[in-house]
Design an enzyme around this catalytic site. Sequence first.
Site, PDB file in Angstrom:
ATOM      1  N   LYS A 107       0.901  -1.140   0.131  1.00 13.68           N
ATOM      2  CA  LYS A 107      -0.101  -0.088   0.024  1.00 13.68           C
ATOM      3  C   LYS A 107       1.006   1.237  -0.019  1.00 13.68           C
ATOM      4  O   LYS A 107       1.937   1.099   0.608  1.00 13.68           O
ATOM      5  CB  LYS A 107      -0.899   0.048   1.227  1.00 13.68           C
ATOM      6  CG  LYS A 107      -2.258   0.661   1.027  1.00 13.68           C
ATOM      7  CD  LYS A 107      -3.365  -0.169   0.246  1.00 13.68           C
ATOM      8  CE  LYS A 107      -4.477   0.516   0.302  1.00 13.68           C
ATOM      9  NZ  LYS A 107      -5.697  -0.249  -0.395  1.00 13.68           N
ATOM     10  N   GLY A 134     -27.089  -0.725   0.968  1.00 10.37           N
ATOM     11  CA  GLY A 134     -25.971   0.021  -0.056  1.00 10.37           C
ATOM     12  C   GLY A 134     -26.221  -0.553  -1.522  1.00 10.37           C
ATOM     13  O   GLY A 134     -25.753  -1.949  -1.752  1.00 10.37           O
ATOM     14  N   VAL A 135     -26.554   0.106  -2.314  1.00 10.37           N
ATOM     15  CA  VAL A 135     -26.768  -0.155  -3.683  1.00 10.37           C
ATOM     16  C   VAL A 135     -26.100   0.622  -4.469  1.00 10.37           C
ATOM     17  O   VAL A 135     -26.528   1.460  -5.422  1.00 10.37           O
ATOM     18  CB  VAL A 135     -28.260  -0.572  -4.390  1.00 10.37           C
ATOM     19  CG1 VAL A 135     -28.748  -1.826  -3.861  1.00 10.37           C
ATOM     20  CG2 VAL A 135     -29.193   0.675  -3.868  1.00 10.37           C
ATOM     21  N   GLY A 136     -24.966   0.756  -4.521  1.00  9.89           N
ATOM     22  CA  GLY A 136     -23.734   1.703  -5.199  1.00  9.89           C
ATOM     23  C   GLY A 136     -23.363   0.746  -6.376  1.00  9.89           C
ATOM     24  O   GLY A 136     -23.870  -0.020  -6.914  1.00  9.89           O
ATOM     25  N   VAL A 139     -21.003  -1.797  -6.461  1.00  8.81           N
ATOM     26  CA  VAL A 139     -20.897  -3.125  -6.339  1.00  8.81           C
ATOM     27  C   VAL A 139     -22.529  -3.794  -5.839  1.00  8.81           C
ATOM     28  O   VAL A 139     -22.966  -4.397  -6.436  1.00  8.81           O
ATOM     29  CB  VAL A 139     -20.060  -3.597  -4.953  1.00  8.81           C
ATOM     30  CG1 VAL A 139     -20.223  -4.981  -4.925  1.00  8.81           C
ATOM     31  CG2 VAL A 139     -18.569  -3.112  -5.447  1.00  8.81           C
TER      32      VAL A 139
HETATM   33  P1  NAD Z   1     -20.234   3.236  -3.576  1.00  4.73           P
HETATM   34  O1  NAD Z   1     -19.879   4.285  -3.114  1.00  4.73           O
HETATM   35  O2  NAD Z   1     -20.545   2.968  -5.144  1.00  4.73           O
HETATM   36  O3  NAD Z   1     -21.553   2.389  -2.967  1.00  4.73           O
HETATM   37  C1  NAD Z   1     -21.895   2.686  -1.736  1.00  4.73           C
HETATM   38  C2  NAD Z   1     -23.318   2.816  -1.449  1.00  4.73           C
HETATM   39  O4  NAD Z   1     -23.690   3.009  -0.098  1.00  4.73           O
HETATM   40  C3  NAD Z   1     -23.824   4.153  -2.027  1.00  4.73           C
HETATM   41  O5  NAD Z   1     -24.930   4.056  -2.915  1.00  4.73           O
HETATM   42  C4  NAD Z   1     -24.014   4.937  -0.859  1.00  4.73           C
HETATM   43  O6  NAD Z   1     -25.322   5.982  -1.046  1.00  4.73           O
HETATM   44  C5  NAD Z   1     -24.470   3.942  -0.142  1.00  4.73           C
HETATM   45  N1  NAD Z   1     -24.510   4.106   1.457  1.00  4.73           N
HETATM   46  C6  NAD Z   1     -23.708   4.774   2.461  1.00  4.73           C
HETATM   47  N2  NAD Z   1     -23.898   4.672   3.607  1.00  4.73           N
HETATM   48  C7  NAD Z   1     -25.152   4.012   3.615  1.00  4.73           C
HETATM   49  C8  NAD Z   1     -25.928   3.538   4.947  1.00  4.73           C
HETATM   50  N3  NAD Z   1     -25.521   3.911   5.984  1.00  4.73           N
HETATM   51  N4  NAD Z   1     -26.837   2.865   4.553  1.00  4.73           N
HETATM   52  C9  NAD Z   1     -27.174   2.406   3.399  1.00  4.73           C
HETATM   53  N5  NAD Z   1     -26.607   2.838   2.318  1.00  4.73           N
HETATM   54  C10 NAD Z   1     -25.404   3.518   2.582  1.00  4.73           C
HETATM   55  O7  NAD Z   1     -19.072   2.191  -3.343  1.00  4.73           O
HETATM   56  P2  NAD Z   1     -18.949   0.458  -3.944  1.00  4.73           P
HETATM   57  O8  NAD Z   1     -17.636   0.686  -5.147  1.00  4.73           O
HETATM   58  O9  NAD Z   1     -20.209  -0.056  -4.421  1.00  4.73           O
HETATM   59  O10 NAD Z   1     -18.224  -0.081  -2.664  1.00  4.73           O
HETATM   60  C11 NAD Z   1     -18.966  -0.825  -1.736  1.00  4.73           C
HETATM   61  C12 NAD Z   1     -18.174  -1.349  -0.494  1.00  4.73           C
HETATM   62  O11 NAD Z   1     -17.383  -2.381  -1.015  1.00  4.73           O
HETATM   63  C13 NAD Z   1     -17.236  -0.274   0.041  1.00  4.73           C
HETATM   64  O12 NAD Z   1     -17.325  -0.706   1.590  1.00  4.73           O
HETATM   65  C14 NAD Z   1     -16.073  -0.829  -0.681  1.00  4.73           C
HETATM   66  O13 NAD Z   1     -14.761  -0.593   0.220  1.00  4.73           O
HETATM   67  C15 NAD Z   1     -16.055  -2.017  -0.779  1.00  4.73           C
HETATM   68  N6  NAD Z   1     -15.433  -2.828  -1.992  1.00  4.73           N
HETATM   69  C16 NAD Z   1     -15.634  -2.476  -3.246  1.00  4.73           C
HETATM   70  C17 NAD Z   1     -14.911  -2.972  -3.855  1.00  4.73           C
HETATM   71  C18 NAD Z   1     -15.285  -2.595  -5.609  1.00  4.73           C
HETATM   72  O14 NAD Z   1     -14.713  -3.301  -6.289  1.00  4.73           O
HETATM   73  N7  NAD Z   1     -16.007  -1.239  -5.901  1.00  4.73           N
HETATM   74  C19 NAD Z   1     -14.079  -3.828  -3.940  1.00  4.73           C
HETATM   75  C20 NAD Z   1     -13.730  -4.407  -2.689  1.00  4.73           C
HETATM   76  C21 NAD Z   1     -14.341  -3.762  -1.714  1.00  4.73           C
END
Ligand code: NAD
Length: 349
Positions: free
Chosen positions: A84, A181-183, A185
């Site tokens: 890192k 969370g529906v971002g 992933v």
């Molecule tokens: P993102 O920011 O696209 O999605 C997160 C979603 O969660 C957003 O829509 C946000 O509005 C919502 N959110 C935040 N706080 C909330 C709460 N208290 N209750 C309900 N919803 C809430 O992020 P992502 O890229 O989808 O990643 C999601 C998680 O997975 C993170 O913890 C990230 O570290 C982990 N992760 C992601 C990846 C990847 O490939 N993107 C890989 C490994 C781990």
Amino acid sequence: MTPSLDLFATLATHGYGELHACRDEATGLRALIGLYSTRLGPAIGGTRIRAYPNDAAAVDDVLRLARAMAYKAALARLPHGGGKAVILAPEGAFDRTELLQRFGEFVDGLAGRYVTTEDSGTSPADIDVIRSRTRHVVGASGGSGDPSPFTALGVRRGIEAVAAGWLGRSDLEGLRVALQGVGHVGTHLARELAKAGAKLTLTDVDPARRRAVAEELGAESVAPEAIFDVECDVLSPNALGGALSEATIPRLRCRAVAGAANNQLADPAVGRALHARKIFYAPDYAINAGGLINVAIEYAGYSAGRAQRQTLAVHDTILEILERSRREDTPPGEVADRLAERIMRDGLG
Ligand code: NAD
């Protein structure tokens, strides 16, 4: 260096290893690269840029994160160690391009023992700049692209392992999953689960997003705080870290927790509390490895097919952890740690 930073004692506490530092007067670069075990191959992990209250906090962050990457890579059976980098955000104005170019030279000086990619505070465009000074990067623009679909695929496979090994089901048809969370992933995951016949309840702090995904998939949607009270088979945290805590655990009405969010357990005691309640917890770093697998395949010579095939194996990793956890009556997080340590010690075999 602050007088309070006892550097070698700190390295010993984290079980290190190597810590590289670079300070460049001309660009204002102050950066650290932590390498936790290169026994399996080049250390891999992102570069973050952020402000730290002091040097000790930056050292602690880089060591903690690189170590976590090493465990994740080992458990995913990747030929990589954990690394890192942190760039301490300069105070005041600075030239981002020059700073990142100089950082690229710092990475290049490690001659391939560290491979970097984006992380919080950096973007594919930043990685492009770093790449102009070193070839030891992945995730630049034109590379393997958005890792989220691969992460979601791995989580879906992990949920299938939980369904088979913990819930006694042969598939996901009718499985009740509550998604927090529906971002990036979470949306991909919700689509995969809906396609496999799971019944979804979902939430997001963004009401428009919550509504749109629920409408698209015919899922139920609830207010963010209510997700912990949903009666379901699997709770899937895909938002921020720390979802599982002393406050939320007594409310859970699920039989397993399996989602992509990093650092889901507020502290290790939470893992033991879940185990005592017979709620299986799929260790976050084991189930969310798809994104890392994707960039590791990019480093080896990208093929989406290979990345996909290797991500499917998250199923077997989760099943292995589940079976050991049951046999040894040990929380799954502890089982995963021991397994990763064994792989780091004995090699990929
Ligand atoms: P993102 O920011 O696209 O999605 C997160 C979603 O969660 C957003 O829509 C946000 O509005 C919502 N959110 C935040 N706080 C909330 C709460 N208290 N209750 C309900 N919803 C809430 O992020 P992502 O890229 O989808 O990643 C999601 C998680 O997975 C993170 O913890 C990230 O570290 C982990 N992760 C992601 C990846 C990847 O490939 N993107 C890989 C490994 C781990």
